[in-house]
Design a protein around this motif. Structure first.
Motif, PDB file in Angstrom:
ATOM      1  N   ALA A  14     -67.038  85.385 -33.437  1.00 51.87           N
ATOM      2  CA  ALA A  14     -66.636  85.246 -34.841  1.00 51.87           C
ATOM      3  C   ALA A  14     -66.734  86.591 -35.553  1.00 51.87           C
ATOM      4  O   ALA A  14     -65.867  86.948 -36.374  1.00 51.87           O
ATOM      5  N   ALA A  15     -67.774  87.368 -35.243  1.00 51.47           N
ATOM      6  CA  ALA A  15     -67.942  88.678 -35.885  1.00 51.47           C
ATOM      7  C   ALA A  15     -66.818  89.623 -35.466  1.00 51.47           C
ATOM      8  O   ALA A  15     -66.294  90.390 -36.302  1.00 51.47           O
ATOM      9  N   ARG A  18     -63.673  88.718 -37.293  1.00 50.33           N
ATOM     10  CA  ARG A  18     -63.717  89.223 -38.687  1.00 50.33           C
ATOM     11  C   ARG A  18     -63.458  90.723 -38.708  1.00 50.33           C
ATOM     12  O   ARG A  18     -62.763  91.233 -39.594  1.00 50.33           O
ATOM     13  N   ALA A  19     -63.975  91.446 -37.713  1.00 49.11           N
ATOM     14  CA  ALA A  19     -63.735  92.881 -37.651  1.00 49.11           C
ATOM     15  C   ALA A  19     -62.257  93.203 -37.461  1.00 49.11           C
ATOM     16  O   ALA A  19     -61.782  94.266 -37.873  1.00 49.11           O
ATOM     17  N   LEU A  20     -61.543  92.261 -36.865  1.00 43.80           N
ATOM     18  CA  LEU A  20     -60.106  92.423 -36.676  1.00 43.80           C
ATOM     19  C   LEU A  20     -59.285  91.858 -37.844  1.00 43.80           C
ATOM     20  O   LEU A  20     -58.068  91.771 -37.771  1.00 43.80           O
ATOM     21  N   GLY A  21     -59.990  91.449 -38.902  1.00 42.06           N
ATOM     22  CA  GLY A  21     -59.301  90.946 -40.084  1.00 42.06           C
ATOM     23  C   GLY A  21     -59.105  89.439 -40.099  1.00 42.06           C
ATOM     24  O   GLY A  21     -58.441  88.903 -40.973  1.00 42.06           O
ATOM     25  N   PHE A  39     -65.580  71.657 -12.288  1.00 41.58           N
ATOM     26  CA  PHE A  39     -65.456  73.092 -12.060  1.00 41.58           C
ATOM     27  C   PHE A  39     -66.802  73.656 -11.601  1.00 41.58           C
ATOM     28  O   PHE A  39     -67.867  73.275 -12.100  1.00 41.58           O
ATOM     29  N   ARG A  40     -66.741  74.579 -10.653  1.00 45.48           N
ATOM     30  CA  ARG A  40     -67.966  75.166 -10.103  1.00 45.48           C
ATOM     31  C   ARG A  40     -68.656  76.071 -11.119  1.00 45.48           C
ATOM     32  O   ARG A  40     -69.880  76.111 -11.209  1.00 45.48           O
ATOM     33  N   THR A  41     -67.865  76.821 -11.880  1.00 42.90           N
ATOM     34  CA  THR A  41     -68.414  77.737 -12.890  1.00 42.90           C
ATOM     35  C   THR A  41     -68.490  77.015 -14.233  1.00 42.90           C
ATOM     36  O   THR A  41     -67.516  76.385 -14.659  1.00 42.90           O
ATOM     37  N   ALA A  42     -69.623  77.118 -14.897  1.00 44.00           N
ATOM     38  CA  ALA A  42     -69.815  76.426 -16.169  1.00 44.00           C
ATOM     39  C   ALA A  42     -69.131  77.181 -17.302  1.00 44.00           C
ATOM     40  O   ALA A  42     -68.944  78.405 -17.248  1.00 44.00           O
ATOM     41  N   TRP A  43     -68.759  76.427 -18.338  1.00 46.38           N
ATOM     42  CA  TRP A  43     -68.237  77.032 -19.564  1.00 46.38           C
ATOM     43  C   TRP A  43     -69.418  77.504 -20.402  1.00 46.38           C
ATOM     44  O   TRP A  43     -70.298  76.726 -20.753  1.00 46.38           O
ATOM     45  N   GLN A  44     -69.449  78.775 -20.751  1.00 49.40           N
ATOM     46  CA  GLN A  44     -70.471  79.268 -21.652  1.00 49.40           C
ATOM     47  C   GLN A  44     -70.035  79.019 -23.096  1.00 49.40           C
ATOM     48  O   GLN A  44     -68.849  78.851 -23.373  1.00 49.40           O
ATOM     49  N   PRO A  45     -70.997  78.991 -24.022  1.00 51.28           N
ATOM     50  CA  PRO A  45     -70.637  78.704 -25.417  1.00 51.28           C
ATOM     51  C   PRO A  45     -69.671  79.756 -25.978  1.00 51.28           C
ATOM     52  O   PRO A  45     -69.879  80.959 -25.824  1.00 51.28           O
ATOM     53  N   THR A  46     -68.601  79.276 -26.578  1.00 51.62           N
ATOM     54  CA  THR A  46     -67.675  80.141 -27.306  1.00 51.62           C
ATOM     55  C   THR A  46     -67.436  79.512 -28.666  1.00 51.62           C
ATOM     56  O   THR A  46     -67.774  78.344 -28.884  1.00 51.62           O
TER      57      THR A  46
END
Length: 395
Positions: A387-388, A391-394, A326-333
């Motif tokens: 992740a934050a 958590r804000a969404l329960g 893929f041309r576009t890299a995966w950023q950290p998730t």
């Protein structure tokens, strides 16, 4: 005789064995009988059968499991291991040469390109090299007895009994009950399995030809459009990540007019410009973007995961065309449990958002709802929660 056997087994196994055997009689036998399984075959296949309560994802309550062990629920970047893709592509090209005539015949009969068939085979069982460690009947019975989808798996167990009694084949599966090299549930086997080598039966465990023919048959039966690709990596232009999903499809030429372009610089194929296409952004704005065709949805019929369908399509392109990464890299998730995602989805539903059901899966509608929530909160709109934020969404 059956009653005597059950009595002895109950004595040997205690209350748990008695409960399982009661389930066999009350639930499994009526379902098996409806599938045409004889009483003799049923007793022969179930006497001595015990549930494997060590399997992941079991819950007598029917709740969504807090943790899901399937790779589709990990972070996107981890799913697309470059080393794994390279290995599978090299091996796929070798199998393409070995099975050239068979794959050409299957494409003529079904419209499904050989590279797509090979990519699914590679993803599901590493071209037959992956261990298939479990007794399928035990897994299906366990999930029918103690899983989160008991009625569904009771039916699959009954169908597994039919396959075993009709074919005499030894049914091996994953821990989820998916059988053989193409990883079919029994219902899929009965509907889509094909005899590719002409020996009169569909042996998806031991026959490569049957495996390839069965994958092709499955995709054809699910509506594969001959002559069309699965999709393309794109630069989305001004299209927001909240525009993703098949329910927001437009004609390909309309996306093109709005500024969507292929990262390769090539135009979209002329014969596809009037077809529907939809945006797929599995990592929101934090990874590659794709314009998918209806065949992408067919790939998702095999496994209801955008990542899965992208993996198969991309691997197929590497096998067939020698496509680059893929041309576009995966950023950290971040990775989340299904339980946490389901709780966040219920919060979004309570706020009037359509997430496609609180099933713990981050699909198109959940990504869209997250993006809309992020915009309302004044946060950066990525359509993928941190992740934050979860958590804000329960969650």
């Amino acid at each position: 005789m059956r009653a005597v056997v059950l009595f002895l087994l109950c004595l040997a196994g205690g209350p748990a064995a008695a409960d399982f055997n009661a389930w066999l009689e009350a639930k499994a036998w009526p379902a098996a009988r409806a599938e045409g399984v004889s009483r003799k075959a049923f007793e022969g296949l179930t006497t001595g059968l015990r549930p494997d309560l060590s399997l992941p994802g079991l819950s007598r309550s029917g709740a969504v499991p807090a943790v899901d062990n399937q790779s589709e629920f990990r972070a996107s970047a981890l799913y697309f291991s470059e080393a794994n893709l390279r290995t599978l592509a090299v091996e796929g090209r070798r199998h393409a040469a070995t099975h050239e005539r068979l794959l050409a015949r299957l494409e003529r009969e079904t419209g499904v390109p050989g590279r797509i068939i090979l990519a699914i085979w590679g993803r599901e069982s590493a071209y037959g090299r992956a261990r298939i460690p479990h007794d399928a009947l035990q897994v299906l019975a366990t999930r029918g007895y103690a899983g989160t989808r008991r009625a569904f798996f009771t039916g699959e167990f009954a169908k597994g009994l039919k396959i075993a009694s009709d074919t005499g084949l030894s049914l091996r599966s994953s821990w989820g009950g998916a059988m053989g090299q193409p990883q079919f549930l029994p219902s899929s086997y009965l509907t889509h399995a094909r005899d590719g080598d002409g020996d009169g039966r569909a042996d998806i465990w031991g026959s490569e030809a049957d495996t390839l023919a069965s994958i092709a048959g499955y995709l054809k039966d699910k509506g594969w459009v001959a002559g069309s690709d699965w999709g393309y990596e794109i630069t989305p232009g001004s299209a927001p990540c909240t525009a993703n999903g098949p329910d927001q499809a437009r004609r390909v030429f309309e996306w093109e007019e709005s500024g969507v372009t292929r990262v390769s610089g090539s135009p979209f194929p002329v014969h596809e410009r009037r077809m529907d296409g939809f945006l797929v952004l599995p990592a929101g704005t934090l990874g590659p973007a794709f314009l998918a065709t209806p065949n992408f949805t067919v790939l998702k019929a095999y496994n209801e995961s955008d990542l899965y369908a992208l993996f198969v399509g991309h691997l197929a392109d590497r096998i067939g065309y020698g496509a680059p990464p893929f041309r576009t890299a995966w950023q950290p998730t971040e990775s989340f449990t299904r339980g946490a995602v389901a709780r966040a989805q219920r919060t979004l539903e309570a706020a009037g958002k359509d997430v496609g059901g609180a099933d713990g899966l981050i699909g198109n509608k959940t990504r869209r709802a997250v993006g809309e929530w992020q915009a309302a909160q004044g946060r950066p709109v990525t359509c993928v929660p941190t992740a934050a934020e979860l958590r804000a969404l329960g969650g």
